[in-house]
Write a protein that holds these residues in place. Structure first.
Motif, PDB file in Angstrom:
ATOM      1  N   TYR A   1       0.801  -1.227   0.000  1.00  0.00           N
ATOM      2  CA  TYR A   1       0.000   0.000   0.000  1.00  0.00           C
ATOM      3  C   TYR A   1       0.834   1.278   0.000  1.00  0.00           C
ATOM      4  CZ  TYR A   1      -4.872  -1.522   0.144  1.00  0.00           C
ATOM      5  OH  TYR A   1      -6.116  -1.998  -0.205  1.00  0.00           O
ATOM      6  N   PRO A   2       1.885   1.396   0.827  1.00  0.00           N
ATOM      7  CA  PRO A   2       2.671   2.649   0.780  1.00  0.00           C
ATOM      8  C   PRO A   2       3.179   2.962  -0.628  1.00  0.00           C
ATOM      9  CG  PRO A   2       3.238   1.397   2.733  1.00  0.00           C
ATOM     10  CD  PRO A   2       2.348   0.505   1.902  1.00  0.00           C
ATOM     11  N   GLU A   3       3.615   1.923  -1.340  1.00  0.00           N
ATOM     12  CA  GLU A   3       4.095   2.106  -2.715  1.00  0.00           C
ATOM     13  C   GLU A   3       2.977   2.638  -3.607  1.00  0.00           C
ATOM     14  OE1 GLU A   3       4.756  -1.010  -6.417  1.00  0.00           O
ATOM     15  OE2 GLU A   3       5.223  -1.677  -4.368  1.00  0.00           O
ATOM     16  N   PHE A   4       1.788   2.038  -3.509  1.00  0.00           N
ATOM     17  CA  PHE A   4       0.677   2.454  -4.371  1.00  0.00           C
ATOM     18  C   PHE A   4       0.135   3.826  -3.962  1.00  0.00           C
ATOM     19  CE2 PHE A   4       0.658  -2.101  -5.284  1.00  0.00           C
ATOM     20  CZ  PHE A   4       0.471  -2.092  -6.657  1.00  0.00           C
ATOM     21  N   PHE A   5       0.186   4.132  -2.680  1.00  0.00           N
ATOM     22  CA  PHE A   5      -0.249   5.452  -2.234  1.00  0.00           C
ATOM     23  C   PHE A   5       0.616   6.546  -2.860  1.00  0.00           C
ATOM     24  CE2 PHE A   5      -3.156   5.500   1.625  1.00  0.00           C
ATOM     25  CZ  PHE A   5      -3.725   4.273   1.336  1.00  0.00           C
ATOM     26  N   ARG A   6       1.875   6.235  -3.099  1.00  0.00           N
ATOM     27  CA  ARG A   6       2.782   7.224  -3.697  1.00  0.00           C
ATOM     28  C   ARG A   6       2.589   7.346  -5.205  1.00  0.00           C
ATOM     29  NH1 ARG A   6       6.420   4.522   0.050  1.00  0.00           N
ATOM     30  NH2 ARG A   6       6.824   5.911   1.820  1.00  0.00           N
ATOM     31  N   THR A   7       2.285   6.223  -5.870  1.00  0.00           N
ATOM     32  CA  THR A   7       2.209   6.232  -7.336  1.00  0.00           C
ATOM     33  C   THR A   7       0.795   6.391  -7.880  1.00  0.00           C
ATOM     34  OG1 THR A   7       1.955   3.819  -7.511  1.00  0.00           O
ATOM     35  CG2 THR A   7       4.217   4.704  -7.414  1.00  0.00           C
ATOM     36  N   GLY A   8      -0.206   5.982  -7.093  1.00  0.00           N
ATOM     37  CA  GLY A   8      -1.582   6.018  -7.578  1.00  0.00           C
ATOM     38  C   GLY A   8      -1.908   4.892  -8.539  1.00  0.00           C
ATOM     39  N   GLU A   9      -0.989   3.944  -8.719  1.00  0.00           N
ATOM     40  CA  GLU A   9      -1.241   2.815  -9.616  1.00  0.00           C
ATOM     41  C   GLU A   9      -2.187   1.808  -8.958  1.00  0.00           C
ATOM     42  OE1 GLU A   9       2.562   1.225 -10.600  1.00  0.00           O
ATOM     43  OE2 GLU A   9       3.158   2.964 -11.801  1.00  0.00           O
ATOM     44  N   THR A  10      -2.666   0.874  -9.757  1.00  0.00           N
ATOM     45  CA  THR A  10      -3.565  -0.155  -9.235  1.00  0.00           C
ATOM     46  C   THR A  10      -3.002  -1.544  -9.518  1.00  0.00           C
ATOM     47  OG1 THR A  10      -4.860  -0.229 -11.295  1.00  0.00           O
ATOM     48  CG2 THR A  10      -5.619   1.277  -9.563  1.00  0.00           C
ATOM     49  N   HIS A  11      -3.488  -2.496  -8.753  1.00  0.00           N
ATOM     50  CA  HIS A  11      -3.145  -3.904  -8.935  1.00  0.00           C
ATOM     51  C   HIS A  11      -4.473  -4.662  -8.984  1.00  0.00           C
ATOM     52  CE1 HIS A  11      -0.883  -7.540  -8.866  1.00  0.00           C
ATOM     53  NE2 HIS A  11      -1.183  -7.875  -7.632  1.00  0.00           N
ATOM     54  N   PRO A  12      -5.127  -4.722 -10.158  1.00  0.00           N
ATOM     55  CA  PRO A  12      -6.499  -5.227 -10.236  1.00  0.00           C
ATOM     56  C   PRO A  12      -6.637  -6.704  -9.882  1.00  0.00           C
ATOM     57  CG  PRO A  12      -5.593  -4.887 -12.438  1.00  0.00           C
ATOM     58  CD  PRO A  12      -4.608  -4.298 -11.471  1.00  0.00           C
ATOM     59  N   PHE A  13      -7.856  -7.061  -9.582  1.00  0.00           N
ATOM     60  CA  PHE A  13      -8.195  -8.431  -9.202  1.00  0.00           C
ATOM     61  C   PHE A  13      -7.567  -9.438 -10.149  1.00  0.00           C
ATOM     62  CE2 PHE A  13     -10.642 -12.256  -9.136  1.00  0.00           C
ATOM     63  CZ  PHE A  13     -11.276 -12.348  -7.905  1.00  0.00           C
ATOM     64  N   GLN A  14      -7.767  -9.251 -11.445  1.00  0.00           N
ATOM     65  CA  GLN A  14      -7.350 -10.251 -12.428  1.00  0.00           C
ATOM     66  C   GLN A  14      -5.838 -10.333 -12.620  1.00  0.00           C
ATOM     67  OE1 GLN A  14      -9.460  -7.733 -12.951  1.00  0.00           O
ATOM     68  NE2 GLN A  14      -9.145  -6.724 -14.926  1.00  0.00           N
ATOM     69  N   ALA A  15      -5.092  -9.406 -11.985  1.00  0.00           N
ATOM     70  CA  ALA A  15      -3.628  -9.432 -12.094  1.00  0.00           C
ATOM     71  C   ALA A  15      -2.982 -10.180 -10.929  1.00  0.00           C
ATOM     72  CB  ALA A  15      -3.085  -8.008 -12.148  1.00  0.00           C
ATOM     73  N   HIS A  16      -3.786 -10.688 -10.005  1.00  0.00           N
ATOM     74  CA  HIS A  16      -3.240 -11.313  -8.794  1.00  0.00           C
ATOM     75  C   HIS A  16      -2.776 -12.750  -9.023  1.00  0.00           C
ATOM     76  CE1 HIS A  16      -4.869  -7.867  -6.639  1.00  0.00           C
ATOM     77  NE2 HIS A  16      -4.297  -8.304  -5.539  1.00  0.00           N
ATOM     78  N   GLY A  17      -3.294 -13.423 -10.027  1.00  0.00           N
ATOM     79  CA  GLY A  17      -2.854 -14.786 -10.291  1.00  0.00           C
ATOM     80  C   GLY A  17      -3.891 -15.842  -9.947  1.00  0.00           C
ATOM     81  N   GLU A  18      -3.619 -17.072 -10.388  1.00  0.00           N
ATOM     82  CA  GLU A  18      -4.584 -18.154 -10.241  1.00  0.00           C
ATOM     83  C   GLU A  18      -4.844 -18.523  -8.783  1.00  0.00           C
ATOM     84  OE1 GLU A  18      -4.793 -22.863 -11.313  1.00  0.00           O
ATOM     85  OE2 GLU A  18      -4.163 -21.512 -12.931  1.00  0.00           O
ATOM     86  N   ASP A  19      -3.804 -18.537  -7.948  1.00  0.00           N
ATOM     87  CA  ASP A  19      -3.998 -18.895  -6.539  1.00  0.00           C
ATOM     88  C   ASP A  19      -4.951 -17.913  -5.860  1.00  0.00           C
ATOM     89  OD1 ASP A  19      -2.368 -21.075  -6.745  1.00  0.00           O
ATOM     90  OD2 ASP A  19      -0.621 -20.137  -5.812  1.00  0.00           O
ATOM     91  N   PHE A  20      -4.834 -16.652  -6.211  1.00  0.00           N
ATOM     92  CA  PHE A  20      -5.726 -15.637  -5.654  1.00  0.00           C
ATOM     93  C   PHE A  20      -7.166 -15.888  -6.107  1.00  0.00           C
ATOM     94  CE2 PHE A  20      -7.963 -11.607  -6.202  1.00  0.00           C
ATOM     95  CZ  PHE A  20      -7.856 -11.046  -4.949  1.00  0.00           C
ATOM     96  N   THR A  21      -7.342 -16.170  -7.395  1.00  0.00           N
ATOM     97  CA  THR A  21      -8.679 -16.441  -7.915  1.00  0.00           C
ATOM     98  C   THR A  21      -9.299 -17.640  -7.216  1.00  0.00           C
ATOM     99  OG1 THR A  21      -8.137 -15.489 -10.080  1.00  0.00           O
ATOM    100  CG2 THR A  21      -9.985 -17.034 -10.007  1.00  0.00           C
ATOM    101  N   ARG A  22      -8.489 -18.681  -7.003  1.00  0.00           N
ATOM    102  CA  ARG A  22      -8.980 -19.865  -6.271  1.00  0.00           C
ATOM    103  C   ARG A  22      -9.383 -19.494  -4.837  1.00  0.00           C
ATOM    104  NH1 ARG A  22      -7.861 -24.900  -8.422  1.00  0.00           N
ATOM    105  NH2 ARG A  22      -6.371 -24.977 -10.156  1.00  0.00           N
ATOM    106  N   ALA A  23      -8.560 -18.660  -4.196  1.00  0.00           N
ATOM    107  CA  ALA A  23      -8.839 -18.289  -2.805  1.00  0.00           C
ATOM    108  C   ALA A  23     -10.143 -17.514  -2.691  1.00  0.00           C
ATOM    109  CB  ALA A  23      -7.680 -17.465  -2.248  1.00  0.00           C
ATOM    110  N   VAL A  24     -10.374 -16.590  -3.605  1.00  0.00           N
ATOM    111  CA  VAL A  24     -11.617 -15.817  -3.575  1.00  0.00           C
ATOM    112  C   VAL A  24     -12.815 -16.725  -3.856  1.00  0.00           C
ATOM    113  CG1 VAL A  24     -12.894 -13.963  -4.703  1.00  0.00           C
ATOM    114  CG2 VAL A  24     -10.474 -13.656  -4.151  1.00  0.00           C
ATOM    115  N   ALA A  25     -12.645 -17.661  -4.783  1.00  0.00           N
ATOM    116  CA  ALA A  25     -13.727 -18.620  -5.054  1.00  0.00           C
ATOM    117  C   ALA A  25     -14.060 -19.425  -3.814  1.00  0.00           C
ATOM    118  CB  ALA A  25     -13.323 -19.545  -6.201  1.00  0.00           C
ATOM    119  N   ALA A  26     -13.039 -19.818  -3.075  1.00  0.00           N
ATOM    120  CA  ALA A  26     -13.254 -20.617  -1.868  1.00  0.00           C
ATOM    121  C   ALA A  26     -13.978 -19.820  -0.791  1.00  0.00           C
ATOM    122  CB  ALA A  26     -11.920 -21.129  -1.337  1.00  0.00           C
TER     123      ALA A  26
END
Length: 350
Positions: A125-150
């Motif tokens: 978060y500190p990094e993104f607060f400085r840049t204003g960039e985003t890290h969208p849901f679909q960029a997190h990877g398959e393990d993340f998608t599985r975790a949210v599904a669970a």
């Protein structure tokens, strides 16, 4: 609110630290099977009064001193109860909430996702607060998608078994064989449960997450539903159908759609619905005022908005939701509070 004393503020901050440790304790107990083993032992009447930390450790091939510290801490946090000094059992309802992944109220997956995925996001978060960039849901990877599904698994079950059938006219429509569009279907959990519960229905799901689509297609095949359920890798703005479906579902999706794309997605949902068709949205509603931010019913929403800030997700207020639906041509908008935290919105094609 009355002004808090120095001691009261310090105590509140201490409780937040305790919550951090409690989340990790639940994550450990979930990943190592400690809750599940205690639940199984009680269910099979192997040790109806509970298990010693040593017996629990031995049954799972774990280090006894660490398991003993875990048990005593879980007891301190009221997740375990005890008989005597060394026999532990699950506290009331913990077996459902943390010991049985098939239970509709199971929330252990949320704690594991918090540690494995939400925590690492927070580190950045500190990094993104400085840049204003985003890290969208679909960029997190398959393990993340599985975790949210669970973590959505139980809520999908409640939606299919209880929430949808209880809506006026929807239960009969599902039994008769509705055609359903799930906008933002993820790994296909809701689609599969709908098609399994209502064998006359046919379903199509669309999603932009490149990791979700293969998972959803595989799950559909494994469930033997390929003849009635299809999944498309497609942006909601690009989805074009004309009066083909009876019901559109959006489960925890509306706030994930980029703000500029929302009108187009909602208009496409309306176009896809048959005359009089129903739009079903389950989501959060952001407080409209500072005073509302501290109300208990908005607690999960405020937490979610912060948790998903760098994903680019923005949760709508009630006024924004209703303006969006009206502007997209929907009528008869109704809302309800679900589980004390979530907003259920339904609207008809105008």
């Amino acid at each position: 609110m009355p002004e808090m004393s120095h001691r009261e503020q310090a105590a509140r901050l201490g409780e937040y630290v305790k919550g951090f440790h409690a989340v990790h304790l639940v994550n450990i107990g979930t990943r190592l099977g400690l809750f599940a083993r205690l639940a199984e032992s009680a269910r099979l009447a192997e040790s109806p009064g509970g298990m010693t930390a040593a017996a629990l450790a031995e049954s799972l091939t774990l280090h006894p001193p660490y398991v003993e510290v875990w048990c005593k801490t879980a007891y301190a946090y009221a997740l375990l109860d005890a008989d005597g000094e060394d026999v532990f059992r699950l506290a009331p309802h913990i077996g459902d909430l943390l010991g049985d992944p098939s239970h509709p109220r199971y929330i252990g997956a949320y704690h594991t996702a918090a540690v494995a995925h939400f925590g690492p996001d927070m580190e950045r978060y500190p990094e993104f607060f400085r840049t204003g960039e985003t890290h969208p849901f679909q960029a997190h990877g398959e393990d993340f998608t599985r975790a949210v599904a669970a973590l959505n698994e139980g809520f999908h079950l409640v939606t299919v078994r209880k929430i949808l059938p209880s809506l006026p006219g929807v239960g009969g429509m599902l039994e008769a064989g509705a055609r359903i569009l799930d906008m933002g279907c993820g790994a296909g959990g809701l689609l599969i449960k709908l098609a399994s519960a209502f064998p006359a229905c046919t379903c199509v799901g669309v999603d932009v997450d490149p990791h979700a689509i293969p998972l959803a297609r595989r799950a559909v095949e494994e469930a033997g539903l390929a003849g009635r359920v299809s999944v498309e890798a497609l942006d909601g703005e690009a989805f074009r159908r004309k009066e083909e479906v009876d019901l559109v579902t959006m489960f925890e999706v509306l706030h994930e759609i980029p703000e500029g794309a929302r009108p187009g997605v909602l208009q496409n949902c309306r176009e896809a619905l048959k005359p009089g068709g129903l739009l079903f949205i389950l989501d959060e509603t952001y407080p409209s005022s500072l005073a509302d931010l501290r109300k208990p019913e908005f607690g999960f929403t405020v937490q979610t908005a912060f948790n998903e800030a760098i994903w680019g997700n923005v949760i709508l207020t009630r006024e924004e939701q209703e303006a969006l639906l009206a502007g997209s041509g929907f009528v008869d908008v109704r809302r309800d509070l679900v589980a004390g935290a979530f907003t259920l919105l339904t609207a008809r094609k105008g």
